[in-house]
Design an enzyme around this catalytic site. Structure first.
Site, PDB file in Angstrom:
ATOM      1  N   ASP A   1       0.823  -1.214   0.000  1.00 13.98           N
ATOM      2  CA  ASP A   1       0.000   0.000   0.000  1.00 13.98           C
ATOM      3  C   ASP A   1       0.856   1.263   0.000  1.00 13.98           C
ATOM      4  O   ASP A   1       0.717   2.131  -0.859  1.00 13.98           O
ATOM      5  CB  ASP A   1      -0.822   0.008   1.310  1.00 13.98           C
ATOM      6  CG  ASP A   1      -2.309  -0.046   1.050  1.00 13.98           C
ATOM      7  OD1 ASP A   1      -2.719   0.201  -0.089  1.00 13.98           O
ATOM      8  OD2 ASP A   1      -3.049  -0.342   2.004  1.00 13.98           O
TER       9      ASP A   1
ATOM     10  N   GLU B   1      -5.045   7.409   0.050  1.00 16.69           N
ATOM     11  CA  GLU B   1      -5.555   6.792   1.267  1.00 16.69           C
ATOM     12  C   GLU B   1      -4.565   6.833   2.446  1.00 16.69           C
ATOM     13  O   GLU B   1      -4.966   6.945   3.589  1.00 16.69           O
ATOM     14  CB  GLU B   1      -5.940   5.339   0.948  1.00 16.69           C
ATOM     15  CG  GLU B   1      -6.940   4.805   1.919  1.00 16.69           C
ATOM     16  CD  GLU B   1      -7.612   3.524   1.450  1.00 16.69           C
ATOM     17  OE1 GLU B   1      -7.247   3.014   0.375  1.00 16.69           O
ATOM     18  OE2 GLU B   1      -8.485   3.039   2.176  1.00 16.69           O
TER      19      GLU B   1
ATOM     20  N   ASP C   1      -6.527  -0.940  -4.401  1.00 15.55           N
ATOM     21  CA  ASP C   1      -7.968  -1.036  -4.207  1.00 15.55           C
ATOM     22  C   ASP C   1      -8.300  -2.527  -4.162  1.00 15.55           C
ATOM     23  O   ASP C   1      -7.873  -3.286  -5.040  1.00 15.55           O
ATOM     24  CB  ASP C   1      -8.669  -0.351  -5.391  1.00 15.55           C
ATOM     25  CG  ASP C   1     -10.170  -0.399  -5.244  1.00 15.55           C
ATOM     26  OD1 ASP C   1     -10.667  -0.239  -4.122  1.00 15.55           O
ATOM     27  OD2 ASP C   1     -10.849  -0.604  -6.269  1.00 15.55           O
TER      28      ASP C   1
ATOM     29  N   THR D   1      -7.898  -4.569  -1.050  1.00 13.31           N
ATOM     30  CA  THR D   1      -6.829  -5.243  -0.286  1.00 13.31           C
ATOM     31  C   THR D   1      -7.232  -6.662   0.125  1.00 13.31           C
ATOM     32  O   THR D   1      -6.383  -7.545   0.201  1.00 13.31           O
ATOM     33  CB  THR D   1      -6.422  -4.444   0.976  1.00 13.31           C
ATOM     34  OG1 THR D   1      -7.603  -4.054   1.647  1.00 13.31           O
ATOM     35  CG2 THR D   1      -5.620  -3.221   0.630  1.00 13.31           C
TER      36      THR D   1
ATOM     37  N   HIS E   1     -18.946  -5.305   2.108  1.00 10.86           N
ATOM     38  CA  HIS E   1     -18.824  -4.074   1.319  1.00 10.86           C
ATOM     39  C   HIS E   1     -20.093  -3.719   0.561  1.00 10.86           C
ATOM     40  O   HIS E   1     -20.193  -2.621   0.016  1.00 10.86           O
ATOM     41  CB  HIS E   1     -17.664  -4.189   0.315  1.00 10.86           C
ATOM     42  CG  HIS E   1     -16.325  -4.252   0.971  1.00 10.86           C
ATOM     43  ND1 HIS E   1     -15.163  -4.398   0.261  1.00 10.86           N
ATOM     44  CD2 HIS E   1     -15.965  -4.166   2.282  1.00 10.86           C
ATOM     45  CE1 HIS E   1     -14.136  -4.419   1.110  1.00 10.86           C
ATOM     46  NE2 HIS E   1     -14.601  -4.289   2.337  1.00 10.86           N
TER      47      HIS E   1
ATOM     48  N   SER F   1     -12.476  -5.038  -5.986  1.00  8.26           N
ATOM     49  CA  SER F   1     -11.820  -3.830  -6.521  1.00  8.26           C
ATOM     50  C   SER F   1     -12.507  -3.234  -7.746  1.00  8.26           C
ATOM     51  O   SER F   1     -13.507  -3.741  -8.245  1.00  8.26           O
ATOM     52  CB  SER F   1     -10.343  -4.110  -6.857  1.00  8.26           C
ATOM     53  OG  SER F   1     -10.208  -4.680  -8.139  1.00  8.26           O
TER      54      SER F   1
ATOM     55  N   LYS G   1     -13.879  -4.399 -11.422  1.00  7.38           N
ATOM     56  CA  LYS G   1     -15.277  -4.529 -11.882  1.00  7.38           C
ATOM     57  C   LYS G   1     -15.589  -3.471 -12.942  1.00  7.38           C
ATOM     58  O   LYS G   1     -16.258  -3.750 -13.930  1.00  7.38           O
ATOM     59  CB  LYS G   1     -16.240  -4.367 -10.689  1.00  7.38           C
ATOM     60  CG  LYS G   1     -16.165  -5.512  -9.682  1.00  7.38           C
ATOM     61  CD  LYS G   1     -17.242  -5.395  -8.618  1.00  7.38           C
ATOM     62  CE  LYS G   1     -16.887  -4.524  -7.453  1.00  7.38           C
ATOM     63  NZ  LYS G   1     -15.767  -4.981  -6.614  1.00  7.38           N
TER      64      LYS G   1
ATOM     65  N   ARG H   1     -23.559  -1.669  -6.283  1.00  8.66           N
ATOM     66  CA  ARG H   1     -22.803  -1.507  -5.025  1.00  8.66           C
ATOM     67  C   ARG H   1     -23.691  -0.821  -3.992  1.00  8.66           C
ATOM     68  O   ARG H   1     -24.055   0.346  -4.151  1.00  8.66           O
ATOM     69  CB  ARG H   1     -21.557  -0.661  -5.289  1.00  8.66           C
ATOM     70  CG  ARG H   1     -20.659  -0.546  -4.071  1.00  8.66           C
ATOM     71  CD  ARG H   1     -19.413   0.261  -4.365  1.00  8.66           C
ATOM     72  NE  ARG H   1     -18.492   0.194  -3.268  1.00  8.66           N
ATOM     73  CZ  ARG H   1     -17.550  -0.743  -3.137  1.00  8.66           C
ATOM     74  NH1 ARG H   1     -17.403  -1.662  -4.049  1.00  8.66           N
ATOM     75  NH2 ARG H   1     -16.748  -0.734  -2.098  1.00  8.66           N
TER      76      ARG H   1
HETATM   77  P1  AMP Z   1     -14.561  -3.986  -3.330  1.00  2.76           P
HETATM   78  O1  AMP Z   1     -13.321  -4.732  -3.557  1.00  2.76           O
HETATM   79  O2  AMP Z   1     -15.272  -3.553  -4.561  1.00  2.76           O
HETATM   80  O3  AMP Z   1     -15.447  -4.651  -2.354  1.00  2.76           O
HETATM   81  O4  AMP Z   1     -14.143  -2.610  -2.699  1.00  2.76           O
HETATM   82  C1  AMP Z   1     -12.977  -2.415  -2.012  1.00  2.76           C
HETATM   83  C2  AMP Z   1     -13.049  -1.071  -1.323  1.00  2.76           C
HETATM   84  O5  AMP Z   1     -14.167  -1.027  -0.465  1.00  2.76           O
HETATM   85  C3  AMP Z   1     -11.886  -0.794  -0.425  1.00  2.76           C
HETATM   86  O6  AMP Z   1     -10.856  -0.152  -1.120  1.00  2.76           O
HETATM   87  C4  AMP Z   1     -12.451   0.088   0.657  1.00  2.76           C
HETATM   88  O7  AMP Z   1     -12.093   1.436   0.462  1.00  2.76           O
HETATM   89  C5  AMP Z   1     -13.931  -0.038   0.500  1.00  2.76           C
HETATM   90  N1  AMP Z   1     -14.593  -0.439   1.741  1.00  2.76           N
HETATM   91  C6  AMP Z   1     -14.035  -0.712   2.936  1.00  2.76           C
HETATM   92  N2  AMP Z   1     -14.995  -0.982   3.839  1.00  2.76           N
HETATM   93  C7  AMP Z   1     -16.168  -0.893   3.208  1.00  2.76           C
HETATM   94  C8  AMP Z   1     -17.525  -1.045   3.614  1.00  2.76           C
HETATM   95  N3  AMP Z   1     -17.848  -1.371   4.856  1.00  2.76           N
HETATM   96  N4  AMP Z   1     -18.477  -0.870   2.676  1.00  2.76           N
HETATM   97  C9  AMP Z   1     -18.166  -0.549   1.409  1.00  2.76           C
HETATM   98  N5  AMP Z   1     -16.895  -0.392   0.965  1.00  2.76           N
HETATM   99  C10 AMP Z   1     -15.913  -0.544   1.853  1.00  2.76           C
HETATM  100 MG    MG Z   2     -10.251   1.041  -2.344  1.00  2.00          MG
END
Ligand code: AMP
Ligand code: MG
Length: 393
Positions: A91, A116, A182, A184, A277, A301, A304, A318
């Protein structure tokens, strides 16, 4: 009549015989591209060209660093896999690299980066070993670029580069927006992640780059069978210029477009792999109301957005759980990659995403992305599903 297109606040102005009028506007806005000659105005008709080249270089190099760390992480034993430090190293390393490359490649521009990470923990006594590891990794990655643009960086150089990401963004001037890794969670699992870099100009996203080291070059849509399993994609877009993809390791670029499906029964949708998420239940209810038959494609990430921009699927849903505030670095690059490929990104109420308010994106309920044809019926399905959810509480 000779014409040229100028870009101002993310919008184009066609300059013809009345170029003097445009020049006056540009002077009033205090932009650097003003000129007293029509010739220079024509030269400024290639907006964000060098910024895009710098962003591609920065994201590609950061991806190389992350790939190296992910490979070592996946080869490590179970004990060290539960250790968060590889993610931390990648990161910070990715953020430092992007910050250094952008500053080096664009020396004439004032530099503002919204990212970030900050260096607080690395400045503590307990962070010194990690800081040394990151500095080594960044130096090794820069050496592998074969560039002699940097002398060996010290730990202090690293801290400064990371802290260059402290900007708050906003609606005035230019700001780079970076998510150094993005997804992690995907990175740790050995799945998808992305280095997502975008440029805001007067609050609008004007270019975006997504480096997706684990995304197959071939489509990942449902029902797709491909002989090649080569991975590593670089998506990039700049306002008014379309979206392109090339192999992260280098190849010719191909223009990409979102799919043109207008029948939801033929559509498939993407959502987060992580149930924390996004609400998988709500997406499934939206998909059902819309008539989507295919099961969700769940990946981590902004990969998508990249996959959607080349038509691997038709929809991205989302819906974060209550209380979560979206950050601009999670959507800035992805949104322009999709919109320049012919798609639309909105919040669940049908509002465009507003990147001009600082670090946060204030969206109503969630974010939906699809092509022009499906958006009206998607918005209706989202409204129905949200109403049904509210009345069941
Ligand atoms: P994804 O891989 O599409 O699920 O999104 C990853 C991103 O979701 C990360 O880089 C975070 O910044 C963000 N994230 C972290 N916690 C949450 C949460 N509780 N709800 C939605 N997004 C989140
Ligand atoms: Mg992110």
């Amino acid at each position: 009549m000779n014409t040229a297109t100028l870009w101002l606040r993310g919008r184009s102005i066609t300059v013809g015989s009345d170029w003097r009028f445009c020049e006056a506007r540009i002077r009033i806005k205090g932009r650097r591209c003003f000129s007293s000659s029509p010739m220079t105005l024509v030269l400024s008709s290639m907006p964000y060209e060098k910024e895009l080249a710098a962003a591609k270089k920065a994201a590609t190099l950061a991806a190389r660093l992350c790939q190296k760390v992910q490979k070592a992480l996946l080869q490590s034993d179970v004990h060290s896999k539960s250790d968060k430090s590889p993610v931390t190293v990648a990161d910070y390393g990715s953020q430092a690299l992007v910050s250094l490359i952008l500053e080096r490649e664009l020396p004439a521009e004032p530099f503002s980066l919204v990212a970030e990470e900050d260096s607080g923990d690395l400045r503590k006594e307990s962070g010194q070993d990690t800081l040394k590891r990151i500095t080594e990794l960044v130096n090794d990655t820069l050496a592998s670029e074969g560039s002699n643009g940097f002398s060996t960086l010290t730990t202090n150089d690293l801290l400064t580069a990371i802290d260059n990401g402290k900007s708050e963004g906003g609606s005035v001037g230019r700001h780079w927006v970076l998510d150094p890794i993005d997804g992690t969670k995907g990175f740790v699992r050995g799945d998808q992640y992305a280095i997502a870099l975008a440029l805001l100009d007067e609050g609008k996203v004007v270019l975006g780059v997504l480096a997706c080291p684990n995304l197959p070059l071939a489509s990942i849509g449902s029902n797709q069978q491909h002989s090649s399993n080569e991975v590593g994609c670089l998506f990039f877009a700049k306002v008014g210029d379309g979206t392109y993809m090339q192999a992260l390791g280098g190849s010719t670029q191909t223009r990409v477009h979102v799919c043109d499906i207008d029948n939801p029964e033929e559509a498939s949708f993407f959502e987060s792999f992580e149930a924390a998420h996004t609400s998988h239940g709500l997406s499934s209810s939206i998909a059902e109301k819309l008539g989507v038959k295919a099961p969700p494609v769940r990946i981590d990430s902004q990969a998508k957005y990249g996959a959607l921009s080349r038509g691997d699927g038709a929809i991205y849903l989302r819906f974060p759980h209550k209380g979560y505030r979206e950050k601009i670095w999670d959507h800035a690059a992805g949104s322009i990659v999709v919109t320049e490929a012919g798609g639309i990104c909105m919040d669940a109420a049908g509002n465009p995403l507003d990147f001009s308010k600082g670090k946060f994106l204030d969206v109503v309920s969630g974010i939906i992305v699809t092509n022009q044809k499906l958006m009206p019926s998607l918005l209706r399905a989202v409204k129905e599903a949200l109403n049904a959810e509210a009345s069941s509480l």
